[in-house]
Design a protein around this motif. Structure first.
Motif, PDB file in Angstrom:
ATOM      1  N   TYR A 193       0.818  -1.214   0.000  1.00  0.00           N
ATOM      2  CA  TYR A 193       0.000   0.000   0.000  1.00  0.00           C
ATOM      3  C   TYR A 193       0.852   1.264   0.000  1.00  0.00           C
ATOM      4  CZ  TYR A 193      -4.453  -2.412   0.579  1.00  0.00           C
ATOM      5  OH  TYR A 193      -5.571  -3.180   0.374  1.00  0.00           O
ATOM      6  N   ARG A 194       2.157   1.113   0.158  1.00  0.00           N
ATOM      7  CA  ARG A 194       3.024   2.278   0.066  1.00  0.00           C
ATOM      8  C   ARG A 194       3.094   2.795  -1.369  1.00  0.00           C
ATOM      9  NH1 ARG A 194       8.691   1.486   2.757  1.00  0.00           N
ATOM     10  NH2 ARG A 194       8.592   3.773   2.700  1.00  0.00           N
ATOM     11  N   LEU A 195       2.615   2.000  -2.314  1.00  0.00           N
ATOM     12  CA  LEU A 195       2.606   2.430  -3.714  1.00  0.00           C
ATOM     13  C   LEU A 195       1.460   3.388  -4.003  1.00  0.00           C
ATOM     14  CD1 LEU A 195       3.295  -1.028  -5.398  1.00  0.00           C
ATOM     15  CD2 LEU A 195       4.951   0.781  -4.913  1.00  0.00           C
ATOM     16  N   ALA A 196       0.404   3.345  -3.205  1.00  0.00           N
ATOM     17  CA  ALA A 196      -0.764   4.197  -3.433  1.00  0.00           C
ATOM     18  C   ALA A 196      -0.489   5.599  -2.912  1.00  0.00           C
ATOM     19  CB  ALA A 196      -1.995   3.599  -2.756  1.00  0.00           C
ATOM     20  N   LEU A 309      -1.677   6.570 -21.992  1.00  0.00           N
ATOM     21  CA  LEU A 309      -1.998   5.227 -21.530  1.00  0.00           C
ATOM     22  C   LEU A 309      -0.998   4.786 -20.462  1.00  0.00           C
ATOM     23  CD1 LEU A 309      -3.791   2.745 -21.797  1.00  0.00           C
ATOM     24  CD2 LEU A 309      -2.353   1.978 -23.698  1.00  0.00           C
ATOM     25  N   GLY A 310       0.282   5.102 -20.661  1.00  0.00           N
ATOM     26  CA  GLY A 310       1.267   4.820 -19.621  1.00  0.00           C
ATOM     27  C   GLY A 310       1.000   5.606 -18.361  1.00  0.00           C
ATOM     28  N   CYS A 311       0.609   6.881 -18.511  1.00  0.00           N
ATOM     29  CA  CYS A 311       0.249   7.694 -17.340  1.00  0.00           C
ATOM     30  C   CYS A 311      -0.953   7.103 -16.606  1.00  0.00           C
ATOM     31  CB  CYS A 311      -0.063   9.127 -17.774  1.00  0.00           C
ATOM     32  SG  CYS A 311       1.383  10.091 -18.260  1.00  0.00           S
ATOM     33  N   ALA A 312      -1.896   6.560 -17.367  1.00  0.00           N
ATOM     34  CA  ALA A 312      -3.059   5.929 -16.743  1.00  0.00           C
ATOM     35  C   ALA A 312      -2.648   4.733 -15.900  1.00  0.00           C
ATOM     36  CB  ALA A 312      -4.074   5.511 -17.810  1.00  0.00           C
ATOM     37  N   GLN A 313      -1.648   3.975 -16.360  1.00  0.00           N
ATOM     38  CA  GLN A 313      -1.135   2.844 -15.581  1.00  0.00           C
ATOM     39  C   GLN A 313      -0.555   3.328 -14.251  1.00  0.00           C
ATOM     40  OE1 GLN A 313      -0.687  -0.679 -16.836  1.00  0.00           O
ATOM     41  NE2 GLN A 313      -2.320   0.060 -18.145  1.00  0.00           N
ATOM     42  N   VAL A 314       0.264   4.372 -14.321  1.00  0.00           N
ATOM     43  CA  VAL A 314       0.879   4.906 -13.101  1.00  0.00           C
ATOM     44  C   VAL A 314      -0.191   5.500 -12.189  1.00  0.00           C
ATOM     45  CG1 VAL A 314       2.522   6.590 -12.187  1.00  0.00           C
ATOM     46  CG2 VAL A 314       3.050   5.343 -14.293  1.00  0.00           C
ATOM     47  N   ALA A 315      -1.124   6.254 -12.768  1.00  0.00           N
ATOM     48  CA  ALA A 315      -2.197   6.847 -11.972  1.00  0.00           C
ATOM     49  C   ALA A 315      -3.044   5.773 -11.312  1.00  0.00           C
ATOM     50  CB  ALA A 315      -3.073   7.738 -12.856  1.00  0.00           C
ATOM     51  N   ALA A 316      -3.269   4.663 -12.011  1.00  0.00           N
ATOM     52  CA  ALA A 316      -4.048   3.561 -11.436  1.00  0.00           C
ATOM     53  C   ALA A 316      -3.380   3.040 -10.172  1.00  0.00           C
ATOM     54  CB  ALA A 316      -4.197   2.443 -12.458  1.00  0.00           C
ATOM     55  N   ILE A 317      -2.066   2.835 -10.225  1.00  0.00           N
ATOM     56  CA  ILE A 317      -1.337   2.344  -9.057  1.00  0.00           C
ATOM     57  C   ILE A 317      -1.382   3.376  -7.942  1.00  0.00           C
ATOM     58  CG2 ILE A 317       0.952   1.642  -8.225  1.00  0.00           C
ATOM     59  CD1 ILE A 317       1.440   0.587 -11.100  1.00  0.00           C
ATOM     60  N   GLY A 318      -1.392   4.659  -8.305  1.00  0.00           N
ATOM     61  CA  GLY A 318      -1.502   5.695  -7.294  1.00  0.00           C
ATOM     62  C   GLY A 318      -2.831   5.695  -6.575  1.00  0.00           C
ATOM     63  N   THR A 319      -3.877   5.251  -7.248  1.00  0.00           N
ATOM     64  CA  THR A 319      -5.192   5.226  -6.598  1.00  0.00           C
ATOM     65  C   THR A 319      -5.407   3.983  -5.757  1.00  0.00           C
ATOM     66  OG1 THR A 319      -6.175   4.224  -8.573  1.00  0.00           O
ATOM     67  CG2 THR A 319      -6.284   6.622  -8.394  1.00  0.00           C
ATOM     68  N   ALA A 321      -3.400   0.121  -4.517  1.00  0.00           N
ATOM     69  CA  ALA A 321      -2.282  -0.819  -4.597  1.00  0.00           C
ATOM     70  C   ALA A 321      -2.651  -2.037  -5.429  1.00  0.00           C
ATOM     71  CB  ALA A 321      -1.857  -1.247  -3.195  1.00  0.00           C
ATOM     72  N   PHE A 322      -3.918  -2.445  -5.402  1.00  0.00           N
ATOM     73  CA  PHE A 322      -4.328  -3.607  -6.187  1.00  0.00           C
ATOM     74  C   PHE A 322      -4.219  -3.346  -7.681  1.00  0.00           C
ATOM     75  CE2 PHE A 322      -7.444  -6.425  -8.252  1.00  0.00           C
ATOM     76  CZ  PHE A 322      -6.976  -7.654  -7.791  1.00  0.00           C
ATOM     77  N   ALA A 323      -4.164  -2.075  -8.063  1.00  0.00           N
ATOM     78  CA  ALA A 323      -4.034  -1.754  -9.486  1.00  0.00           C
ATOM     79  C   ALA A 323      -2.693  -2.188 -10.047  1.00  0.00           C
ATOM     80  CB  ALA A 323      -4.237  -0.259  -9.712  1.00  0.00           C
ATOM     81  N   THR A 324      -1.720  -2.532  -9.193  1.00  0.00           N
ATOM     82  CA  THR A 324      -0.483  -3.102  -9.720  1.00  0.00           C
ATOM     83  C   THR A 324      -0.769  -4.360 -10.520  1.00  0.00           C
ATOM     84  OG1 THR A 324      -0.161  -4.310  -7.643  1.00  0.00           O
ATOM     85  CG2 THR A 324       0.949  -2.188  -7.864  1.00  0.00           C
ATOM     86  N   LEU A 325      -1.867  -5.039 -10.171  1.00  0.00           N
ATOM     87  CA  LEU A 325      -2.306  -6.212 -10.921  1.00  0.00           C
ATOM     88  C   LEU A 325      -3.480  -5.883 -11.835  1.00  0.00           C
ATOM     89  CD1 LEU A 325      -2.233  -8.772  -7.979  1.00  0.00           C
ATOM     90  CD2 LEU A 325      -0.474  -8.438  -9.711  1.00  0.00           C
ATOM     91  N   ALA A 326      -4.429  -5.111 -11.313  1.00  0.00           N
ATOM     92  CA  ALA A 326      -5.662  -4.867 -12.049  1.00  0.00           C
ATOM     93  C   ALA A 326      -5.440  -4.002 -13.282  1.00  0.00           C
ATOM     94  CB  ALA A 326      -6.694  -4.214 -11.124  1.00  0.00           C
ATOM     95  N   ALA A 327      -4.568  -3.000 -13.192  1.00  0.00           N
ATOM     96  CA  ALA A 327      -4.349  -2.128 -14.344  1.00  0.00           C
ATOM     97  C   ALA A 327      -3.738  -2.883 -15.526  1.00  0.00           C
ATOM     98  CB  ALA A 327      -3.481  -0.931 -13.943  1.00  0.00           C
ATOM     99  N   PRO A 328      -2.695  -3.719 -15.324  1.00  0.00           N
ATOM    100  CA  PRO A 328      -2.224  -4.529 -16.464  1.00  0.00           C
ATOM    101  C   PRO A 328      -3.283  -5.480 -16.997  1.00  0.00           C
ATOM    102  CG  PRO A 328      -0.560  -4.455 -14.731  1.00  0.00           C
ATOM    103  CD  PRO A 328      -1.802  -3.839 -14.164  1.00  0.00           C
ATOM    104  N   MET A 329      -4.106  -6.051 -16.095  1.00  0.00           N
ATOM    105  CA  MET A 329      -5.188  -6.920 -16.560  1.00  0.00           C
ATOM    106  C   MET A 329      -6.143  -6.146 -17.455  1.00  0.00           C
ATOM    107  SD  MET A 329      -5.819  -8.860 -12.917  1.00  0.00           S
ATOM    108  CE  MET A 329      -7.495  -9.371 -13.310  1.00  0.00           C
ATOM    109  N   ALA A 330      -6.484  -4.922 -17.025  1.00  0.00           N
ATOM    110  CA  ALA A 330      -7.382  -4.100 -17.837  1.00  0.00           C
ATOM    111  C   ALA A 330      -6.733  -3.725 -19.165  1.00  0.00           C
ATOM    112  CB  ALA A 330      -7.774  -2.842 -17.062  1.00  0.00           C
TER     113      ALA A 330
END
Length: 648
Positions: A193-196, A309-319, A321-330
């Motif tokens: 969660y330190r990634l969020a 699109l790359g910024c969206a990946q980083v922003a997803a992880i910022g919102t 921590a689970f987006a570290t997995l969910a954003a690549p899946m999306a």
């Protein structure tokens, strides 16, 4: 709309990178205030430079046939529609049978071969004046709704505590130690969660604006992010159905208000819960990922869109921590769903998409390793339970028929791919009963496996099916009997689903404009308990109260906030301290009578000064323990008793 969304993604991505690096280096919020501006400027300058340069545009593809949807002819299409009509009945009988039938239907949709007619979805949509006004009014209405509704969530005991701690302690290292109990010796509860950085942003704004963190998260964030959600929905709608994008956006917003049966449901992560980072990810970032992918692979797409699109990946992880997995899946689902464009476009675009997908790779590896070692022993959920717990026992049938109807009804190849591929991935991979246990244990972690449904914008795809069905009913007279049967089934299932709408009272929703998303009675108890405790020692309270106390910038040290967090911190506490905190948590939370000797020892060892006890838990045994340790009842408020230890 695109420019506004681009600005949000670019700036939040820059903030996220800066905050993560500062936290990694052991810096504080004050350090972040210095470090963030250069990162924001660099990311913004790179985007603007790419926007100016353009490049990577695809050649236009010859248009053939109708540009939106068309009714398929012949027997197979008819059988597919009938199969969709029967899907809810099959789901009612057996989820496994429904899973097999869904794969068969989606396989049929993807196996259809026809010439790709590149249509209006490849041209930039230019909204007319009244359409702009409609979107603006809906965005304002959504912002007002987020302020008006209150749906308390105990997850905020952790999330808001991050913002409150960083705001109240701007010189302390970011996300380095416990922010809930305020025990300096305890580490940050979840390392991933330190990634969020969503909560750190709230804390930074609270510090700059001299506001409580709760006010920023509950009163400032919701209307802003509600506008972002609305714009993301309409932008994706323009890519999916460019001639009917406004109708699709409106239907999507309506379904958000309807599909709220379950706490886990996607609709419950929209306007009633948009104050949390994970809700922003699911409701705004996921549609943005699908929108930007579709835009990038269209003939008008440029390198700037790949960068976004790359910024969206980083922003997803910022919102989240689970987006570290969910954003690549999306992103995988979004890339594959644009396969016709990807295949026909320049190969340079393919590599641009792969580069955007690779952005979160270091985060994915780190998170997967930590999940695999720490949570794999927990019990896993079955795919059937995930489906029902997300979409609801009553609404799951409506969701099922809508998700399957879209790919079957959309005979235009690109729209069909965009609707079918993400759903096929969900069934064939993420909810595959033969590999679901492995995914749960070694990828997502058992507690979060249900979030595999975050791999695509479910509500928007369901709304697309509604719009496609309505259009076909209007335009295809010769198919109206068959489509009428499907429409009747959908309307019947909608009637079944409607009573479980998102804004109902038993969904935990109350109405209080611009209020904090906290039960007023519990908030009053928390304030009184903090006033009574002062600096005299630790506070012991049930989760409903301690989870509110933890959200203040200044509050007493807490024995426990939620038992799940106590369990996560057990290795750092040590066996004896964990046992004592568990005993005291049971004392104020469990129904059975306490172990009096163990409770007395824990009260003394942890130097508890205040105990908050629900009146219905104030049994003779508990009162006897408190009085024997020199506690006296000082206040009874909103169903709780406050006991203060007297000096000996």
């Amino acid at each position: 709309m695109h420019s506004f969304l681009a600005a949000v993604l670019v700036l939040f991505a820059g903030w996220t990178i800066a905050a993560q690096l500062v936290a990694l280096a052991g810096g504080s919020l004050n350090t972040l205030f210095v470090a963030a501006p250069p990162f924001l400027c660099v990311v913004a300058v790179v985007y603007l430079r790419l926007l100016k340069l353009g490049g990577l545009r695809s050649p236009a593809i010859a248009h053939k046939g109708r540009d939106d949807i068309a009714v398929g002819t012949g027997g197979p299409a008819t059988l597919a529609v009938l199969a969709v009509c029967l899907a809810p009945a099959v789901l009612f009988v057996s989820w496994t049978a429904f899973w097999v039938a869904s794969l068969a239907i989606l396989g049929y949709c993807l196996a259809k071969r026809e010439t790709l007619g590149v249509s209006a979805c490849h041209a930039s949509v230019r909204p007319r004046g009244w359409e702009w006004v409609t979107v603006l009014c809906l965005a304002i209405a959504a912002a007002a709704l987020t302020l008006a509704v209150s749906r308390p969530d105990l997850d905020d005991a952790f999330y808001v505590s991050e913002a409150a701690f960083s705001s109240g302690q701007p010189s302390e290292p970011l996300l380095a130690s416990d922010t809930m109990h305020v025990e300096p010796a305890l580490p940050f509860v979840f390392s991933t969660y330190r990634l969020a950085t969503f909560e750190v942003l709230a804390g930074g704004l609270a510090h700059v604006l001299h506001l409580p963190a709760m006010d920023v998260i509950y009163r400032v964030f919701p209307p802003f992010w509600a506008v972002v959600v609305v714009l993301s929905i309409f932008l994706l709608a323009q890519e999916l159905m460019p001639r009917r994008w406004l109708a699709l956006g409106v239907v999507s917003l309506l379904l958000i208000l309807v599909l709220g049966e379950c706490h886990r449901g996607p609709a419950n992560f929209a306007f009633v819960r948009i104050f949390q980072g994970k809700a922003v990810y699911l409701s705004a970032i996921v549609p943005a990922i699908y929108y930007l992918t579709a835009r990038y692979f269209s003939p008008r797409g440029t390198s700037a869109d790949a960068f976004l699109l790359g910024c969206a990946q980083v922003a997803a992880i910022g919102t989240s921590a689970f987006a570290t997995l969910a954003a690549p899946m999306a992103t995988v689902g979004a890339l594959l769903s644009n396969w016709p464009l990807l295949w026909s476009g320049p190969r340079a675009k393919l590599w641009g998409g792969v580069a955007a997908l690779a952005v979160p790779l270091p985060y994915v590896i780190t998170a997967a390793m930590q999940v695999g070692t720490s949570l794999a022993h927990l019990q896993v959920e079955t795919p059937s339970h995930v489906w029902a717990s997300v979409f609801g026992n009553s609404q799951q049938y409506l969701v099922a028929i809508l998700l399957l109807a879209g790919p079957v009804l959309a005979t235009e190849a690109l729209l069909r791919y965009r609707l079918a591929v993400p759903l096929a991935l969900l069934f064939a991979v993420y909810l595959n009963p033969w590999i679901s246990a492995s995914i749960s244990k070694h990828v997502t972690g058992p507690p979060l496996y249900w979030r595999v449904v975050w791999s695509f914008p479910v509500v928007i795809f369901a709304a697309t099916s509604v719009c496609v069905l309505v259009q076909r009913m209007i335009e295809e007279r010769n198919r109206r009997p068959l489509l009428g049967i499907l429409s009747a089934v959908v309307l019947g299932l909608f009637a079944l689903a409607a009573p479980f709408h998102t804004l109902r009272h038993d969904n935990g929703v109350t109405w209080h404009f611009a209020g904090r998303k906290i039960a007023a009675g519990d908030y009053a108890v928390a304030e009184e308990a903090m006033r009574a405790t002062g600096d005299n020692g630790r506070m012991l309270a049930p989760d409903a109260i301690s989870g509110i106390v933890s959200r203040f910038e200044e509050h007493p040290t807490l024995v426990s906030v939620r038992i799940a967090y106590t369990q996560a911190l057990a290795p750092a506490m040590g066996n004896e301290a964990y046992r004592q905190r568990s005993v005291l948590w049971s004392f104020v939370s469990a129904s059975q009578e306490p172990d009096q000797e163990a409770t007395r020892a824990a009260l003394n060892s942890l130097e508890v000064a205040t105990v908050v006890l629900a009146q219905n838990s104030a049994t003779h045994g508990r009162i006897q323990v408190l009085r024997s340790e020199h506690f006296r009842r000082t206040e009874t408020i909103n169903g709780y008793e406050i006991w203060i230890r007297e000096p000996r």
